[in-house]
Motif scaffolding. Sequence first.
Motif, PDB file in Angstrom:
ATOM      1  N   GLU A 275       0.832  -1.179  -0.084  1.00 40.68           N
ATOM      2  CA  GLU A 275      -0.133  -0.050   0.088  1.00 40.68           C
ATOM      3  C   GLU A 275       0.933   1.317  -0.129  1.00 40.68           C
ATOM      4  O   GLU A 275       1.921   1.232   0.252  1.00 40.68           O
TER       5      GLU A 275
ATOM      6  N   GLY B  18      -4.954   9.575   2.034  1.00 40.05           N
ATOM      7  CA  GLY B  18      -5.370   8.091   2.643  1.00 40.05           C
ATOM      8  C   GLY B  18      -4.350   6.736   1.966  1.00 40.05           C
ATOM      9  O   GLY B  18      -3.318   7.225   1.626  1.00 40.05           O
TER      10      GLY B  18
ATOM     11  N   LYS C  28      -4.342   1.079  -1.606  1.00 41.19           N
ATOM     12  CA  LYS C  28      -4.088  -0.435  -1.488  1.00 41.19           C
ATOM     13  C   LYS C  28      -3.907  -0.714  -3.013  1.00 41.19           C
ATOM     14  O   LYS C  28      -4.630  -1.236  -3.702  1.00 41.19           O
TER      15      LYS C  28
ATOM     16  N   ASP D 116     -11.845   2.661  -6.718  1.00 39.23           N
ATOM     17  CA  ASP D 116     -10.557   3.676  -6.259  1.00 39.23           C
ATOM     18  C   ASP D 116      -9.846   2.637  -5.367  1.00 39.23           C
ATOM     19  O   ASP D 116     -10.598   2.278  -4.651  1.00 39.23           O
TER      20      ASP D 116
ATOM     21  N   SER E 147      -8.077   3.263  -3.025  1.00 36.13           N
ATOM     22  CA  SER E 147      -8.194   3.540  -1.585  1.00 36.13           C
ATOM     23  C   SER E 147      -9.627   3.161  -0.959  1.00 36.13           C
ATOM     24  O   SER E 147      -9.651   3.436   0.254  1.00 36.13           O
ATOM     25  N   ARG E 148     -10.644   2.813  -1.488  1.00 33.72           N
ATOM     26  CA  ARG E 148     -11.868   2.418  -1.142  1.00 33.72           C
ATOM     27  C   ARG E 148     -12.412   1.224  -1.818  1.00 33.72           C
ATOM     28  O   ARG E 148     -13.333   1.394  -2.794  1.00 33.72           O
TER      29      ARG E 148
ATOM     30  N   PRO F 109     -13.774  -2.217  -3.149  1.00 33.72           N
ATOM     31  CA  PRO F 109     -15.272  -2.984  -2.453  1.00 33.72           C
ATOM     32  C   PRO F 109     -14.884  -4.294  -1.795  1.00 33.72           C
ATOM     33  O   PRO F 109     -13.905  -4.796  -1.803  1.00 33.72           O
ATOM     34  N   LYS F 110     -15.652  -4.903  -0.941  1.00 31.01           N
ATOM     35  CA  LYS F 110     -15.578  -6.345  -0.216  1.00 31.01           C
ATOM     36  C   LYS F 110     -15.718  -7.368  -1.079  1.00 31.01           C
ATOM     37  O   LYS F 110     -14.829  -8.210  -0.993  1.00 31.01           O
TER      38      LYS F 110
ATOM     39  N   LYS G   4     -13.946  -7.406  -6.969  1.00 31.95           N
ATOM     40  CA  LYS G   4     -13.300  -5.962  -7.347  1.00 31.95           C
ATOM     41  C   LYS G   4     -13.902  -5.690  -8.917  1.00 31.95           C
ATOM     42  O   LYS G   4     -13.888  -4.543  -9.031  1.00 31.95           O
TER      43      LYS G   4
END
Lengths: 331, 323
Positions: A14, A20, A23, A277, A279-280, A282-283, A286
């Motif tokens: 990362e 922020g 990843k 993104d 840095s955000r 999804p769970k 992807k």
Amino acid sequence: MDEKILEIENLAVEYRTDDGVVKAVNGLDLTLEKGGTLGLVGETGAGKTTTALSIMRLLPDPQGVITSGSIKFAGQDILSLSKGELRKMRGQHISMVFQDPMTSLNPILTVGDQIAEAIRLHEKISRAEAAVRAQSMLERVGIPPNRYSEYPHQFSGGMKQRVVIAIALACNPQLLIADEPTTALDVTIQAQVLALMNKLKNDFETSMIIITHDLGVVAEMCDRVAILYCGEIVEYGSLEDIFDHPEHPYTKGLFSSIPDLDTRASRLTPIPGLAPDPSRLPKGCKFANRCSMKRPECVKTDPPVVNLDDLHRVKCLLAQGKDAEQHATLG
Amino acid sequence: MFRYISRRIIMMIPVLLGVVFVIFTILYFSPGDPARTILGVTATEQEVQMLSEELGLNDPYGVQLFRYLKDLLRGDMGRSYKNNKSVSAEILQRFPTTLLLATLSILFAAVIAIVAGIISAIKQYSVFDNIVTGFSLLGISIPNFWLGLMLIILVSLHWRLLPASGFYGPRYWILPLITNGVGYMAGIMRITRSSMLEVIRQDYIRTARAKGQREIVVILKHALRNAIIPIITLIGLQFGRALGGAVLIETVFAIPGLGKYLVDSISAKDIPVIQGGVLFLAFLFGVVNLCVDILYGFFDPRISSQYRRKKEKAVKMHAKQAN
Ligand SMILES: Nc1ncnc2c1ncn2[C@@H]1O[C@H](COP(=O)(O)OP(=O)(O)OP(=O)(O)O)[C@@H](O)[C@H]1O
Ligand SMILES: [Mg+2]
């Protein structure tokens, strides 16, 4: 071909920035056999360069951090090497051709000196001998050796790229990482550089990782292909596996987005949407937000890696049930 | 390179002639009667007239300018109106002191500032970096005469460690050198830090590391040499300015340098001294600039090769013409 030169397990990287945490690489597994050539394919921002820099341990300091995983080179753990051992490794055992040749050379040193520097760092030879070696490297990459004492600004882009390659190959590394070695070049020079790399691969028996988003380059150079998306390998296999039997919807999408000469009518169909993104993230999967075959489960759980056979593996829910055991029973 | 330098030296001549012309003209047409200045208010009108005649002040403008230039060629800058001493002799007598103070202060400032600036850049946001950044902010904002006075009060009067005035030997140099150097140091630190910060992000620095080069060599050979141009430019400017003398420092420490001499001449309307001084400073600036340009060429091959190419072209042209 069985001996592994590079083994990456569960690598996560990362970038810690003021805005922020980005990843960039998320649990990446990759192996490369000795003498093999791996194509690392993915769209911009997928984490290709980050992966390469992790292998070289050249991530920007202090932002770039390897948070987990292991990287083994010829059986040795790269992540636990001391500074001195790293210096020995870089340039001598592993070299890298960086993405942008225009800025990768020092503007105030002659190109010859920059090649000779790499040689003298790893071999106990005199200045004069190193200069002779550097001149033969120049010749090898197709630059007249009498241009040894010119400066980078006197060279064209394609020639700079060759110099960068000459630096990387100066000490006959066992592994060469070439980060988009041809994107900065026009088509004819591109072909020349590829031919050159192929020749050098044969001459030196170097293992290579070629990073690119050009599938033509992959087809020409590689025997293994890894498709990278959002810092994960979504599909991995032999050249035939990926080109003839792509399993992952993203891989399929990549192939339908290049114009096909055989069926001229078929239009370029780019994959709709944008990668999430980093840095955000999804769970779940992807790629789900752009996937044409998305199922409700896809956004809930991170898809497992499915081994289709010894080599070919894919990270997708849809592939579940197509795994190796089933193949075995079928076969 | 030799041709380049000699050309630059020759090019300085018209510049200096221009300076002479401008300064002479301005002072010629500025109000006030030099003879009256010399003799004072008590002298009679007749005495003033006689002196004017004697000094050639009644001659036309062109004649006076020509005479000044002619004398200048012999190294004669006239005599002070105030004490009738030779201006060139006075300047040359004071210049070594100023040169010494300027050189010492700049050296002192540059060595510390460049080292600190480099460390500060490679350890960005570290404690050391914060100290350096804070120091350079302070150094730029503290007036140097105040710093000088504080140093005198503390070091000379309170602790009795170093002499407070004069300029006779190394022990006397230390306080003026610090006082003078802190401002320069602050500037050089800032520019070294920012220039290095920019260079160490460049791809070719990563290339050098990828070869397996030692970090210290990466910083000194690959980074510093690329970052040095703005640093040299600033040091050149500072040095040029320092050679004109540091009036406040000379006053505070009672140093017999150029600065105070020249500034005093202005308030006294001592025209030959003003003219000579300005001309001398212009000459020094020219020399410093020349040195800076030579250093540019030394550090940056893009600059020298530009010149080399020009020369090659000229040689080729010559060959063609000869055929
Ligand atoms: N120094 C950095 N600081 C912060 N974020 C970074 C940094 N370098 C890369 N990133 C981010 O990490 C992610 C992966 O970047 P990387 O350079 O590895 O992509 P890439 O696959 O090489 O893309 P490209 O094809 O454009 O070269 C991107 O989202 C990028 O924005
Ligand atoms: Mg990249």
